[in-house]
Design a protein around this motif. Structure first.
Motif, short mmCIF file in Angstrom:
data_model
loop_
_atom_site.label_atom_id
_atom_site.label_comp_id
_atom_site.label_asym_id
_atom_site.label_seq_id
_atom_site.Cartn_x
_atom_site.Cartn_y
_atom_site.Cartn_z
N ASP A 23 0.82 -1.21 0.00
CA ASP A 23 0.00 0.00 0.00
C ASP A 23 0.86 1.26 0.00
O ASP A 23 0.49 2.27 -0.60
N VAL A 24 2.01 1.22 0.65
CA VAL A 24 2.93 2.36 0.62
C VAL A 24 3.38 2.60 -0.81
O VAL A 24 3.36 3.74 -1.31
N THR A 25 3.75 1.53 -1.49
CA THR A 25 4.18 1.63 -2.88
C THR A 25 3.06 2.18 -3.76
O THR A 25 3.27 3.08 -4.58
N LYS A 26 1.85 1.67 -3.57
CA LYS A 26 0.70 2.14 -4.35
C LYS A 26 0.44 3.62 -4.09
O LYS A 26 0.13 4.37 -5.03
N PHE A 27 0.57 4.04 -2.83
CA PHE A 27 0.34 5.45 -2.52
C PHE A 27 1.37 6.35 -3.20
O PHE A 27 1.03 7.38 -3.77
N ARG A 37 -5.28 3.41 3.68
CA ARG A 37 -4.93 2.11 4.28
C ARG A 37 -3.60 2.19 5.02
O ARG A 37 -3.45 1.59 6.10
N VAL A 38 -2.66 2.95 4.50
CA VAL A 38 -1.36 3.11 5.16
C VAL A 38 -1.56 3.83 6.50
O VAL A 38 -1.00 3.42 7.52
N ARG A 39 -2.36 4.88 6.50
CA ARG A 39 -2.60 5.61 7.76
C ARG A 39 -3.24 4.70 8.79
O ARG A 39 -2.88 4.73 9.96
N LYS A 40 -4.18 3.89 8.36
CA LYS A 40 -4.84 2.95 9.28
C LYS A 40 -3.82 1.93 9.81
O LYS A 40 -3.79 1.63 11.00
N VAL A 45 0.26 -0.01 13.94
CA VAL A 45 1.68 -0.11 14.28
C VAL A 45 1.96 0.67 15.57
O VAL A 45 2.67 0.20 16.45
N LYS A 46 1.40 1.85 15.66
CA LYS A 46 1.59 2.68 16.86
C LYS A 46 1.12 1.93 18.11
O LYS A 46 1.80 1.92 19.14
N SER A 47 -0.04 1.32 18.02
CA SER A 47 -0.60 0.58 19.15
C SER A 47 0.27 -0.63 19.49
O SER A 47 0.56 -0.89 20.67
N LEU A 48 0.70 -1.36 18.47
CA LEU A 48 1.54 -2.54 18.70
C LEU A 48 2.90 -2.14 19.27
O LEU A 48 3.44 -2.83 20.14
N ALA A 49 3.46 -1.02 18.80
CA ALA A 49 4.73 -0.54 19.32
C ALA A 49 4.59 -0.19 20.80
O ALA A 49 5.49 -0.47 21.60
#
Length: 64
Positions: A23-27, A37-40, A45-49
């Motif tokens: 999705d980063v590549t697509k963006f 989708r990347v922001r979501k 990632v923030k929560s898991l970190a």
């Protein structure tokens, strides 16, 4: 015991980052929907970190 919990949390974090690579590549290529989708994914990632950080702190505090 806690070592396994830390490994699992870190693995989840890595998986979340790896899963959004396409999705980063697509963006970057101009797909704005992929940016959503990347922001979501980055929120996840923030929560898991934070979970990893908390587990490290808990293990550190348990040693002393």
């Amino acid at each position: 015991m806690s070592f396994n919990k830390l490994n699992n949390a870190f693995d989840e974090l890595q998986d979340a980052v790896n899963d959004c690579q396409s999705d980063v590549t697509k963006f970057v290529e101009g797909n704005n929907s992929a940016g959503t989708r990347v922001r979501k994914a980055m929120q996840t990632v923030k929560s898991l970190a934070q979970d990893v950080r908390t587990e490290v702190q808990d293990q550190k505090n348990a040693q002393f």
